[in-house]
Design an enzyme around this catalytic site. Structure first.
Site, PDB file in Angstrom:
ATOM      1  N   SER A 161       0.860  -1.242   0.135  1.00 43.15           N
ATOM      2  CA  SER A 161       0.001  -0.161   0.128  1.00 43.15           C
ATOM      3  C   SER A 161       0.906   1.270   0.126  1.00 43.15           C
ATOM      4  O   SER A 161       1.985   1.301   0.488  1.00 43.15           O
ATOM      5  CB  SER A 161      -0.833   0.106   1.248  1.00 43.15           C
TER       6      SER A 161
HETATM    7  N1  SAH Z   1      -1.290  -3.515   3.505  1.00 47.27           N
HETATM    8  C1  SAH Z   1      -0.660  -4.569   2.585  1.00 47.27           C
HETATM    9  C2  SAH Z   1      -1.557  -4.513   1.369  1.00 47.27           C
HETATM   10  C3  SAH Z   1      -1.449  -5.550   0.458  1.00 47.27           C
HETATM   11  S1  SAH Z   1      -2.651  -5.643  -0.958  1.00 47.27           S
HETATM   12  C4  SAH Z   1       0.605  -4.280   2.150  1.00 47.27           C
HETATM   13  O1  SAH Z   1       0.993  -2.883   2.239  1.00 47.27           O
HETATM   14  O2  SAH Z   1       1.555  -4.734   1.765  1.00 47.27           O
HETATM   15  C5  SAH Z   1      -3.983  -6.623  -0.210  1.00 47.27           C
HETATM   16  C6  SAH Z   1      -3.742  -7.895   0.198  1.00 47.27           C
HETATM   17  O3  SAH Z   1      -5.060  -8.457   0.703  1.00 47.27           O
HETATM   18  C7  SAH Z   1      -3.461  -8.740  -0.796  1.00 47.27           C
HETATM   19  O4  SAH Z   1      -2.026  -9.345  -0.458  1.00 47.27           O
HETATM   20  C8  SAH Z   1      -4.447  -9.674  -1.124  1.00 47.27           C
HETATM   21  O5  SAH Z   1      -3.982 -10.942  -1.389  1.00 47.27           O
HETATM   22  C9  SAH Z   1      -5.210  -9.616   0.276  1.00 47.27           C
HETATM   23  N2  SAH Z   1      -6.720 -10.089   0.142  1.00 47.27           N
HETATM   24  C10 SAH Z   1      -7.572  -9.861  -0.831  1.00 47.27           C
HETATM   25  N3  SAH Z   1      -8.626 -10.354  -0.427  1.00 47.27           N
HETATM   26  C11 SAH Z   1      -8.352 -11.130   0.620  1.00 47.27           C
HETATM   27  C12 SAH Z   1      -9.125 -11.987   1.473  1.00 47.27           C
HETATM   28  N4  SAH Z   1     -10.616 -12.436   1.273  1.00 47.27           N
HETATM   29  N5  SAH Z   1      -8.529 -12.511   2.584  1.00 47.27           N
HETATM   30  C13 SAH Z   1      -7.371 -12.178   2.882  1.00 47.27           C
HETATM   31  N6  SAH Z   1      -6.503 -11.516   2.230  1.00 47.27           N
HETATM   32  C14 SAH Z   1      -7.062 -10.781   1.011  1.00 47.27           C
END
Ligand code: SAH
Length: 210
Positions: free
Chosen positions: A60
């Site tokens: 993010s």
């Molecule tokens: N705050 C994290 C954001 C990663 S992007 C960072 O800065 O790295 C969002 C993440 O949510 C992704 O890795 C995606 O795989 C995960 N995600 C999406 N839907 C999800 C779900 N239903 N359960 C668990 N994780 C999920």
């Protein structure tokens, strides 16, 4: 590029963008975001931008991480917090020193495995990670006085509302085409809902992907 000066410049930028919580800014100043991205991208780690982390996902944007953390903490300190979408583990690392216990779930196995290794090696000891579909929250450790999600569903899953403690706060993006950050506060059986700014997150997807 990974010097304290570069990190301080990012914090200055976040301050200018409207982040006011000094505890949040201090944590961002001391969190090594360059260790949460691939080495080939580490020179861009202190730009205020999202970056690819593999499997079609992104770390993010620092502003968004700071803003969501600030909104989550706005009513005072939090004891138990649930995060949906561990991804790189960067938001997890920012929340960790600001809460007592942190639980975070991720649905994509390679991202989950890397985040476990990373957060372990950096010594984040109040964090527990699980490979699972965040649609169901993590009921065993609830109720939570804070819930934060980094992926956008069409609407907030009911299980997350059920796992919110009385007085608890949930912050997450909601919507498909147009997404808004939503803050939900629980008062007994009543949930108050406040819509904040427009945001852009990856979609909230069901199931576990190995
Ligand atoms: N705050 C994290 C954001 C990663 S992007 C960072 O800065 O790295 C969002 C993440 O949510 C992704 O890795 C995606 O795989 C995960 N995600 C999406 N839907 C999800 C779900 N239903 N359960 C668990 N994780 C999920």
């Amino acid at each position: 590029m990974t010097s304290q000066r570069t990190r301080n410049r990012l914090v200055q930028r976040l301050r200018e963008s409207g982040i006011r919580n000094d505890d949040v800014l201090d944590v961002i100043a001391s969190t090594p975001r360059h260790l949460f991205v691939d080495e080939a991208l580490s020179h861009r780690a202190y730009e205020d931008t999202a970056l690819p982390i593999g499997n079609g996902q992104t770390i993010s944007q620092p502003y968004t991480v700071a803003r969501m953390t600030e909104v989550l903490l706005a009513a005072g300190p939090l004891k138990r917090v649930l995060e949906i979408g561990t991804g790189s583990g960067y938001q997890t690392a920012v929340l960790s020193p600001l809460v007592d216990k942190l639980f975070s779930v991720e649905r994509i196995e390679p991202l989950h495995v890397r985040a476990v290794q990373r957060l372990d090696s950096l010594g984040y000891s109040n964090v527990r990670l699980k490979l699972s579909d965040g649609t169901w929250g993590w009921p065993e450790h609830g109720p939570y006085d804070g819930i934060l999600a980094a992926a956008a569903p069409e609407d907030v899953p009911d299980s997350l509302l059920e796992q919110l403690a009385d007085g608890g706060r949930l912050v997450m993006p909601v919507g498909t085409e147009e997404q808004k950050l939503v803050l939900i506060t629980r008062h007994g059986d009543h949930f108050s809902r406040k819509t904040l700014e427009s945001v852009r997150f990856v979609p909230f997807l069901p199931g576990v992907q190995r």
